[in-house]
Every structure is written in C-alpha cells, then in structure tokens.
Enzyme design. Structure first.
Site, mmCIF file in Angstrom:
data_model
loop_
_atom_site.group_PDB
_atom_site.id
_atom_site.type_symbol
_atom_site.label_atom_id
_atom_site.label_comp_id
_atom_site.label_asym_id
_atom_site.label_seq_id
_atom_site.Cartn_x
_atom_site.Cartn_y
_atom_site.Cartn_z
ATOM 1 N N CYS A 91 0.632 -1.365 0.051
ATOM 2 C CA CYS A 91 -0.174 0.154 0.162
ATOM 3 C C CYS A 91 0.981 1.103 0.011
ATOM 4 O O CYS A 91 1.585 1.414 -1.049
ATOM 5 C CB CYS A 91 -0.888 -0.039 1.054
ATOM 6 S SG CYS A 91 -2.630 1.231 1.045
ATOM 7 N N HIS A 130 -3.601 -5.420 1.375
ATOM 8 C CA HIS A 130 -3.265 -5.845 2.617
ATOM 9 C C HIS A 130 -3.572 -7.340 2.936
ATOM 10 O O HIS A 130 -4.569 -7.660 2.250
ATOM 11 C CB HIS A 130 -4.083 -4.869 3.599
ATOM 12 C CG HIS A 130 -3.735 -3.455 3.646
ATOM 13 N ND1 HIS A 130 -2.626 -2.795 4.223
ATOM 14 C CD2 HIS A 130 -4.075 -2.234 3.138
ATOM 15 C CE1 HIS A 130 -2.305 -1.806 4.091
ATOM 16 N NE2 HIS A 130 -3.295 -1.078 3.370
#
Length: 491
Positions: free
Chosen positions: A332, A432
C-alpha cells in the site's frame, strides 16, 4: 426470545489497552454459543488498523475481529465513527465507512454532535437486527477533558441507557487505584451504570489477590465479576498499537520500518506466528539489521513517512540490501514509496506537494481524493509460479502508473495487481492481508527465499484464540447475568 437482562451492554476500561477489545470479542462468542444473534459495536474508534466490510466501507480492525467472534459479517454500523490520525493533531474522519473530512482535534470536538447522530443511527439499526449488542468504549471514561460531547464512553451509555462493565489491567500495576480513581471521576448517574469490574491479565496465586478484591467490593459497593488470566500465545488482531516483538530464533529475518503513521500492521501477524521467521520492527534511531526480506508497510501519511525513511538512512540500507541479493516488498503506502515520486496535488494527507520516492520501482503515484475500498480474492500467480488462492483488501487514496505495472506482482483471476522490478527483487502491492491466506503467504515467503514446509493458518489461530478468551470469560458472563437479574435496570 431474548432472555438476557439487557439489549445493549458496554465494556469500558480504566486505561487504553486494558483489554476492552478482547472482552467484547469473548462476550460476543459466548452469547453466540447460547444461540443469540449478537453484534459488536464501537461508537468511536481511533486506530490506523482497519478492515473493509461486506457493505464496502471501512471500520476498525478490532470490530472486524469481534464480528468474527459473533459469527456475523463485519458491517459499517459496527463502528460508525473511525478516526485515522494523520498527524499529532489531525485525523481523517470516517462516518459510516466513508471519509467525511480531515479535521484537527478542536474542529472534531465541535463536530461530535453530528457524529453522535451517526452513532445512534447505527445503534438503532443494529438493535432492529440483533438480540444483543456488546459495545466497546474508547480509552477511559475518566478523561475529564473529553467528557463534553462524549460519544465514546459514558456519553453513549447515558444516551442509550445501558449497563457498563469496567475492565482494568492488573499487569500494569495499580489496578485498585485505577478502578477507584475512575469511579471518582464519574457522575452519580454514570457510577450507577457500572454493573461490576473485570480484572484482566492476572498471573500468580489468586489467593493473594482475594483480600484486595474483598476491599474493592467493600469500598465501591460493586462486585468483581471475574479475574481473567494472562493468556500467552494469543493470536488476535491488534486495534492499533504495535505489539512487542517476541524473541524467536527464526532463521529467516524480516525487517519492517516502524513508520510514525504506519497503518494495518496486522499485515505482519502471520509472519510473527511463523516459527521459521524472525520479524523485527525498526524504530527511529535504531540500527537497521541485516535481513533476508525488508517490507515497507502501509501508511496514513505516505509523504511524511517517506521523508522519515529518508531521514533515518533507509535508502542507502535498501540499496546495500539489494546488492547482497535481498528482497523488498512494499504494501500500500510502502508500495507507493518504492516508486519515483508521490504527488499530493489536492492536499489529501497534508500540504499539497510532490516528494521524490525511493526509485526502486518504475512507477509514479498521485494521491486521489476518493478512497478505494475493496475486498480482493481469487486464484493468483506470483510471476511464473504455480497458482495459489489469495485473499486481501485495498484501503488507499492513491493511483499508481508506470512501466513496472506491466510486470504485475500478482495475476488474480487473470487481472494484474501491483508491480515488480525488472530484476525481480522488488515487489509492490496495494493488497493488505496477503500473508494471511496460507497459500499466498507461503508463496510470498518462498519468493523471498524462505524454504519451509510450515504454513500459517491465521483463521484457525484466530478462532482458537477467540475460544480461549471466551472460555476464560464464561464465569464473568454468568456472574454478570446473575447480578443484572437481581438488580433493577440502570436509571
């Protein structure tokens, strides 16, 4: 028919990290075992660990764990107000799963009237669907400076007229002072709401504690509902704080920079549980140890944390790490940092501007005003390797483009995701939770160079831990029900 003496029960703590989250999870599991439809609820959460819900919103990670304990799908109504700090004085305000604004602490304090309306709206919806709601407070109800317009603790309890359990952590020391001092800071009506106390994380001979318990009940006129043991080896998603690293003699070392605004560090829980992995978080000013794999985590303030990395000397260390054949993964915000630059023309995370990246991937990122929230899963491939099942989720406000995107990190059901360097040593992904699925975690570790037959099943570990804490908490629920059935409802 609901035979409980309550519809809504609130768990508050004498301090942050007293154990509210785990007690709520335990009570949800126990009520589910009794055949009741139960849902967790946290009016206001401040955390950088979050989860994507089935209805496409964002809630605190702890409430997603509690939903698992209750056997229901996580929903935005379970955490209607989520604050994600972007600085020491400001936070992103998320209402019903969606970003509403970026506010400083003073502005948010004025905004709480609006936030309370959202909280009560969500609570009412849950009441229409579930037989019981177990609520987690935030911080401590004794924070006098936050009592005005409170929506997180007694302000909520008073608004919905519910009983409260007060949890205190004996492992910190001073447990009796914490409880008595908290009661002293409450109003008379708030004190009447407290049905009893739970003392958490006790280790030792309970007989030596009993005189103190007797004193506490005599001083307060309220019962101790139970003493919960210190349970070692628990696998439960942390609400926010990074848990201390456990000493492990794993032969494969993974190093993670502990960014000031690191988000979703639960990404690394599966790695912490792997017996062949030595996972280390490196904080400011600490030497950066040699490693087999370096992982750059997510961030709530990508440009700010990128500047921190550069000031701490990570670019030179990463270059040395790669020269010696090490691997790097960016997740991310960490993925965005790996590129040539990160631009924030709209001031999404602070002052508008542009920052030079680490230059390890041929991409550029522009932060967007619209947050992407998505659950992702399917059959995946890592490079030209064998197929494996992968599940993850996206929570980010950036869009990345560049030549490295033509070399995706994953092919998921034929779709490209993430990016790789030309030499195959650097991988970036927006997903994630990629280590949580056993097959995907094993594939990534094999790519990084770990040869191991051990596979971490995070779902099984989580379920076992929820059951352990529920078993320990069962006497608390039994005594609570006895107390509430004997007493009149809170006034």
């Amino acid at each position: 028919m609901n035979a409980l003496p309550f519809r809504t029960l609130m768990v508050q703590g004498t301090t942050s990290d007293a154990g509210k989250s785990t007690v709520v999870a335990a009570l949800c599991r126990l009520l589910r075992r009794r055949g009741l439809r139960v849902a967790p609820f946290k009016p206001q959460n401040m955390a950088l660990n979050s989860a994507v819900t089935a209805d496409g919103g964002e809630i605190g990670r702890a409430q997603a764990l509690q939903a698992i304990a209750a056997g229901v799908a996580p929903h935005t109504d379970m955490n209607p107000v989520l604050l994600k700090p972007s600085s020491d004085t400001g936070a992103q305000v998320i209402i019903h799963g969606r970003v509403r604004a970026e506010m400083n602490a003073r502005d948010y304090h004025q905004y709480k009237t609006v936030a309370m309306a959202a909280v009560l709206e969500s609570h009412n919806r849950l009441l229409s669907q579930y037989e019981a709601i177990v609520v987690e407070g935030a911080g401590s109800p004794a924070e006098i400076n936050l009592r005005e317009r409170d929506i997180a603790n007694m302000g909520f309890a008073e608004a919905v007229d519910c009983h409260v359990i007060l949890v205190a952590d004996i492992d910190r020391g001073g447990v009796f002072a914490h409880i008595v001092g908290t009661l002293a800071c409450l109003s008379e009506s708030e004190r009447r709401r407290i049905a009893g106390f739970v003392i958490n994380r006790f280790r030792g001979d309970i007989a030596l504690l009993e005189p103190g318990l007797d004193w506490l009940e005599q001083q307060t006129g309220k019962p101790v509902l139970g003493v919960l043991p210190y349970l070692h080896g628990m696998y439960l998603d942390a609400e926010d704080a990074v848990q201390p690293a456990q000493s492990r003699a794993g032969r494969f070392r993974i190093v993670v920079p502990s960014l000031p605004r690191m988000s979703n560090h639960t990404d690394f829980d599966a790695l912490r549980a792997h017996p062949d992995v030595d996972l280390r978080f490196v904080r400011a000013g600490e030497p950066i140890p040699a490693a087999d794999l370096v992982i750059l985590p997510g961030s709530k303030n990508t440009r700010g944390d990128l500047a921190w990395l550069q000031a701490q000397g990570w670019p030179a260390q990463l270059a040395r790490h790669l020269r010696y054949g090490g691997k790097v993964i960016g997740i991310c915000g960490g993925f965005q940092m790996l590129g040539r630059c990160v631009a924030d023309p709209h001031g999404v995370e602070g002052a508008p501007g542009r920052s030079g990246g680490l230059g390890l991937l041929d991409i550029e990122t522009e932060l967007a005003q619209e947050k992407r929230l998505a659950q992702v899963g399917g059959q995946a491939r890592l490079g030209s390797g064998a197929a494996f099942a992968l599940q993850g989720y996206e929570i980010h406000m950036g869009v990345s483009n560049g030549a490295a995107m033509d070399r995706p990190a994953f092919l998921i059901d034929g779709r490209s995701e993430g990016a790789c360097s030309t030499d195959g040593q650097v991988l970036g992904t927006y997903l994630h939770g990629v280590f949580d699925h056993p097959e995907a975690g094993a594939a990534l570790l094999a790519w990084a160079g770990l040869q191991s037959d051990y596979v971490v099943d995070t779902a099984a570990l989580r379920e076992a831990s929820i059951d352990r804490i529920a078993d320990a908490t069962a006497p608390v629920l039994d005594k609570l029900l006895s107390v509430l059935c004997a007493d009149s409802p809170a006034q």
